[in-house]
Write an enzyme that holds these catalytic residues in place. Structure first.
Site, PDB file in Angstrom:
ATOM      1  N   ARG A  17       2.105  -1.967 -14.727  1.00  0.00           N
ATOM      2  CA  ARG A  17       1.079  -0.995 -14.348  1.00  0.00           C
ATOM      3  C   ARG A  17       1.695   0.398 -14.420  1.00  0.00           C
ATOM      4  O   ARG A  17       2.917   0.548 -14.491  1.00  0.00           O
ATOM      5  CB  ARG A  17       0.570  -1.290 -12.938  1.00  0.00           C
ATOM      6  CG  ARG A  17      -0.156  -2.620 -12.812  1.00  0.00           C
ATOM      7  CD  ARG A  17      -0.351  -3.014 -11.354  1.00  0.00           C
ATOM      8  NE  ARG A  17      -1.170  -2.040 -10.647  1.00  0.00           N
ATOM      9  CZ  ARG A  17      -1.284  -1.985  -9.317  1.00  0.00           C
ATOM     10  NH1 ARG A  17      -0.604  -2.819  -8.546  1.00  0.00           N
ATOM     11  NH2 ARG A  17      -2.065  -1.085  -8.744  1.00  0.00           N
ATOM     12  N   LYS A  93       2.928 -10.364  -4.797  1.00  0.00           N
ATOM     13  CA  LYS A  93       1.714 -10.558  -4.003  1.00  0.00           C
ATOM     14  C   LYS A  93       0.440 -10.341  -4.810  1.00  0.00           C
ATOM     15  O   LYS A  93      -0.640 -10.734  -4.382  1.00  0.00           O
ATOM     16  CB  LYS A  93       1.716  -9.647  -2.767  1.00  0.00           C
ATOM     17  CG  LYS A  93       1.681  -8.166  -3.025  1.00  0.00           C
ATOM     18  CD  LYS A  93       1.855  -7.391  -1.716  1.00  0.00           C
ATOM     19  CE  LYS A  93       1.864  -5.895  -1.925  1.00  0.00           C
ATOM     20  NZ  LYS A  93       0.583  -5.352  -2.371  1.00  0.00           N
ATOM     21  N   ASP A  94       0.557  -9.734  -6.002  1.00  0.00           N
ATOM     22  CA  ASP A  94      -0.605  -9.542  -6.869  1.00  0.00           C
ATOM     23  C   ASP A  94      -0.853 -10.729  -7.787  1.00  0.00           C
ATOM     24  O   ASP A  94      -1.889 -10.803  -8.443  1.00  0.00           O
ATOM     25  CB  ASP A  94      -0.423  -8.290  -7.746  1.00  0.00           C
ATOM     26  CG  ASP A  94      -0.416  -7.003  -6.946  1.00  0.00           C
ATOM     27  OD1 ASP A  94      -1.024  -6.984  -5.852  1.00  0.00           O
ATOM     28  OD2 ASP A  94       0.196  -6.022  -7.404  1.00  0.00           O
ATOM     29  N   THR A 137      -6.335   0.707   5.712  1.00  0.00           N
ATOM     30  CA  THR A 137      -5.699  -0.384   4.976  1.00  0.00           C
ATOM     31  C   THR A 137      -6.687  -0.937   3.966  1.00  0.00           C
ATOM     32  O   THR A 137      -7.891  -0.971   4.226  1.00  0.00           O
ATOM     33  CB  THR A 137      -5.224  -1.516   5.902  1.00  0.00           C
ATOM     34  OG1 THR A 137      -4.723  -2.591   5.091  1.00  0.00           O
ATOM     35  CG2 THR A 137      -6.345  -2.056   6.770  1.00  0.00           C
ATOM     36  N   SER A 139      -6.323  -4.028   2.902  1.00  0.00           N
ATOM     37  CA  SER A 139      -6.082  -5.467   2.995  1.00  0.00           C
ATOM     38  C   SER A 139      -6.845  -6.108   4.150  1.00  0.00           C
ATOM     39  O   SER A 139      -6.690  -5.721   5.310  1.00  0.00           O
ATOM     40  CB  SER A 139      -4.573  -5.703   3.178  1.00  0.00           C
ATOM     41  OG  SER A 139      -4.313  -6.990   3.661  1.00  0.00           O
ATOM     42  N   LEU A 140      -7.642  -7.131   3.825  1.00  0.00           N
ATOM     43  CA  LEU A 140      -8.313  -7.899   4.874  1.00  0.00           C
ATOM     44  C   LEU A 140      -7.295  -8.612   5.759  1.00  0.00           C
ATOM     45  O   LEU A 140      -7.497  -8.753   6.959  1.00  0.00           O
ATOM     46  CB  LEU A 140      -9.250  -8.941   4.251  1.00  0.00           C
ATOM     47  CG  LEU A 140     -10.627  -8.477   3.781  1.00  0.00           C
ATOM     48  CD1 LEU A 140     -11.394  -9.670   3.206  1.00  0.00           C
ATOM     49  CD2 LEU A 140     -11.421  -7.854   4.916  1.00  0.00           C
ATOM     50  N   ARG A 141      -6.205  -9.072   5.154  1.00  0.00           N
ATOM     51  CA  ARG A 141      -5.162  -9.755   5.909  1.00  0.00           C
ATOM     52  C   ARG A 141      -4.594  -8.850   7.000  1.00  0.00           C
ATOM     53  O   ARG A 141      -4.461  -9.257   8.160  1.00  0.00           O
ATOM     54  CB  ARG A 141      -4.037 -10.194   4.947  1.00  0.00           C
ATOM     55  CG  ARG A 141      -2.792 -10.739   5.646  1.00  0.00           C
ATOM     56  CD  ARG A 141      -1.636 -10.865   4.666  1.00  0.00           C
ATOM     57  NE  ARG A 141      -1.283  -9.592   4.051  1.00  0.00           N
ATOM     58  CZ  ARG A 141      -0.531  -8.654   4.607  1.00  0.00           C
ATOM     59  NH1 ARG A 141      -0.053  -8.844   5.822  1.00  0.00           N
ATOM     60  NH2 ARG A 141      -0.263  -7.530   3.979  1.00  0.00           N
ATOM     61  N   ARG A 142      -4.272  -7.602   6.620  1.00  0.00           N
ATOM     62  CA  ARG A 142      -3.740  -6.667   7.603  1.00  0.00           C
ATOM     63  C   ARG A 142      -4.792  -6.328   8.650  1.00  0.00           C
ATOM     64  O   ARG A 142      -4.505  -6.321   9.857  1.00  0.00           O
ATOM     65  CB  ARG A 142      -3.267  -5.389   6.910  1.00  0.00           C
ATOM     66  CG  ARG A 142      -2.014  -5.572   6.073  1.00  0.00           C
ATOM     67  CD  ARG A 142      -1.734  -4.358   5.215  1.00  0.00           C
ATOM     68  NE  ARG A 142      -0.500  -4.522   4.436  1.00  0.00           N
ATOM     69  CZ  ARG A 142      -0.270  -3.945   3.269  1.00  0.00           C
ATOM     70  NH1 ARG A 142      -1.187  -3.146   2.733  1.00  0.00           N
ATOM     71  NH2 ARG A 142       0.864  -4.134   2.639  1.00  0.00           N
ATOM     72  N   ARG A 159      -7.869   2.986  -0.418  1.00  0.00           N
ATOM     73  CA  ARG A 159      -7.310   2.494  -1.679  1.00  0.00           C
ATOM     74  C   ARG A 159      -6.502   3.609  -2.335  1.00  0.00           C
ATOM     75  O   ARG A 159      -6.516   4.752  -1.909  1.00  0.00           O
ATOM     76  CB  ARG A 159      -8.448   2.076  -2.630  1.00  0.00           C
ATOM     77  CG  ARG A 159      -9.226   0.831  -2.221  1.00  0.00           C
ATOM     78  CD  ARG A 159      -8.498  -0.462  -2.521  1.00  0.00           C
ATOM     79  NE  ARG A 159      -7.943  -0.510  -3.865  1.00  0.00           N
ATOM     80  CZ  ARG A 159      -8.620  -0.828  -4.959  1.00  0.00           C
ATOM     81  NH1 ARG A 159      -9.911  -1.108  -4.866  1.00  0.00           N
ATOM     82  NH2 ARG A 159      -8.026  -0.872  -6.129  1.00  0.00           N
ATOM     83  N   GLY A 160      -5.830   3.249  -3.420  1.00  0.00           N
ATOM     84  CA  GLY A 160      -5.052   4.238  -4.152  1.00  0.00           C
ATOM     85  C   GLY A 160      -3.569   3.928  -4.089  1.00  0.00           C
ATOM     86  O   GLY A 160      -3.138   2.973  -3.448  1.00  0.00           O
ATOM     87  N   ASN A 161      -2.773   4.750  -4.789  1.00  0.00           N
ATOM     88  CA  ASN A 161      -1.330   4.527  -4.769  1.00  0.00           C
ATOM     89  C   ASN A 161      -0.743   4.975  -3.431  1.00  0.00           C
ATOM     90  O   ASN A 161      -1.436   5.541  -2.587  1.00  0.00           O
ATOM     91  CB  ASN A 161      -0.651   5.222  -5.956  1.00  0.00           C
ATOM     92  CG  ASN A 161      -0.987   6.697  -6.030  1.00  0.00           C
ATOM     93  OD1 ASN A 161      -1.141   7.354  -5.001  1.00  0.00           O
ATOM     94  ND2 ASN A 161      -1.110   7.235  -7.229  1.00  0.00           N
ATOM     95  N   ARG A 165      -2.495   7.398  -0.433  1.00  0.00           N
ATOM     96  CA  ARG A 165      -2.891   6.818   0.852  1.00  0.00           C
ATOM     97  C   ARG A 165      -2.232   7.564   2.004  1.00  0.00           C
ATOM     98  O   ARG A 165      -2.849   7.800   3.046  1.00  0.00           O
ATOM     99  CB  ARG A 165      -2.519   5.335   0.890  1.00  0.00           C
ATOM    100  CG  ARG A 165      -3.531   4.461   0.174  1.00  0.00           C
ATOM    101  CD  ARG A 165      -3.215   2.985   0.321  1.00  0.00           C
ATOM    102  NE  ARG A 165      -2.417   2.485  -0.790  1.00  0.00           N
ATOM    103  CZ  ARG A 165      -1.971   1.244  -0.873  1.00  0.00           C
ATOM    104  NH1 ARG A 165      -2.215   0.392   0.104  1.00  0.00           N
ATOM    105  NH2 ARG A 165      -1.267   0.860  -1.919  1.00  0.00           N
ATOM    106  N   CYS A 252      -8.837 -12.887  -2.288  1.00  0.00           N
ATOM    107  CA  CYS A 252      -8.722 -11.706  -1.424  1.00  0.00           C
ATOM    108  C   CYS A 252      -9.955 -11.495  -0.553  1.00  0.00           C
ATOM    109  O   CYS A 252     -10.085 -10.481   0.115  1.00  0.00           O
ATOM    110  CB  CYS A 252      -8.455 -10.465  -2.279  1.00  0.00           C
ATOM    111  SG  CYS A 252      -9.708 -10.144  -3.532  1.00  0.00           S
TER     112      CYS A 252
END
Length: 320
Positions: A17, A93-94, A137, A139-142, A159-161, A165, A252
């Site tokens: 990426r 993780k991706d 965040t 992430s739903l996990r977080r 979102r974003g880099n 963020r 996700c």
């Protein structure tokens, strides 16, 4: 004539990426590979090819709503299959559990810190954040685990880099954002970390802090090179975590996390794996910890234990 002497010069194209973090960690992998080539006499050169993925293009929607697996890897994997690149550097993780036919994980280098961390105004820790603090965040996990720990927090998508963020602390009024510690460390931004979030509060994503170096199964030269980059301890832990993910077939849309540690003090390595499955609002969080020597069996066992306690119903209800 030795194997090394029969090697032919080759330029190996490395896909990644185009974010600053992706390019940084790809550059770090290439430096390790150059060192391996120097020590073992491989006459290889490396070039980077930047590839834009679906996950990079869609930044105004939360990851759980974009849907599908492999949001940050599919286009890169296609370039591998098409022969446009020879290997790819992914954040583990991706990576979905199932890889396309003809591709494989050639190496899992040594893991960096797997924990989540907080970047906050005033350097506050999670427990020090004021009541009702606005925390960002993607992430739903977080989000689910933080809600379970601090129900008062106002969790909002960001979102974003990494740097964009962090900037939103000022531009969008966040009190804190939650990020992977490994990304900040790879960028040499460890000084921006306000506090680490212990794994007993927030279990990391599957493979967090580790990289997956993907290649074609039939490319023997690249496979031979990557085998020298592989870290056995990290690979054992990640195999257990990914086995857990694959058994649950999770995406996700549902909070899923897993973290394995490896104890090599005895005659054989013993792994301890903790897995979680929860509801997106954090009202229900299932957690299971088990130990074992076989990473794949351990991942399956932890997943099955959570299934017996209601994980299947959560996955079915929320589209996992």
């Amino acid at each position: 004539m030795s194997t090394i002497e029969t090697k032919t010069k080759r330029t190996i194209i490395v896909g990644t990426r185009q974010s600053a973090l992706a390019l940084t960690q790809t550059g770090q992998v290439i430096e390790q590979l150059r060192d391996i080539c120097k020590r073992h006499g491989f006459p290889y050169h490396f070039e980077i090819k930047k590839i834009v993925t679906k996950g990079d293009r869609i930044l105004d929607v939360t990851l759980s709503k974009v849907g599908g697996k492999g949001l940050f890897v599919k286009e890169i994997e296609q370039a591998l299959l098409d022969g446009e690149i020879d290997m790819a550097v992914h954040s583990m993780k991706d990576m979905p559990y199932e890889l396309p036919a003809g591709l494989m994980n050639g190496a899992i280098p040594k893991r960096v810190d797997p924990r989540d961390c907080l970047v906050s105004k005033g350097g506050l820790s999670l427990s020090e954040l004021p009541a009702g603090a606005k925390v960002g965040t993607s992430s739903l996990r977080r989000a689910a685990q933080l809600k379970a720990y601090r129900p008062d927090l106002q969790l909002e998508s960001v979102r974003g880099n990494i740097d964009s963020r962090i900037r939103k602390l000022e531009t969008e009024g966040f009190d804190a954002v939650v990020l992977a510690a490994a990304g900040l460390k790879r960028m040499d931004w460890e000084d921006k970390i306000s506090a680490y979030i212990p794994a007993d509060i927030c279990i990391p994503a599957v493979g967090q802090g580790s990289l997956g170096i993907e290649c074609r199964e039939n490319d023997e030269a690249v496979r031979e090179l990557l085998a020298l980059l592989n870290d056995e301890v990290t690979a054992l832990a990640v195999r257990a975590e990914r086995s857990f993910l694959g058994t649950l077939n999770g995406g996700c849309q549902v909070p899923i996390g897993a973290y394995a540690t490896v104890d090599r003090s005895g005659a054989e390595a013993v792994l301890e794996l903790t897995g979680i499955v929860g509801t997106p609002d954090g009202s229900r969080l299932l957690k299971e910890t088990q130990s074992g020597a076989d990473p794949e069996r351990l991942g399956i066992s932890v997943a099955e234990a959570l299934r017996e306690r209601g994980a299947d119903a959560i996955l079915a209800q929320y589209g996992g």
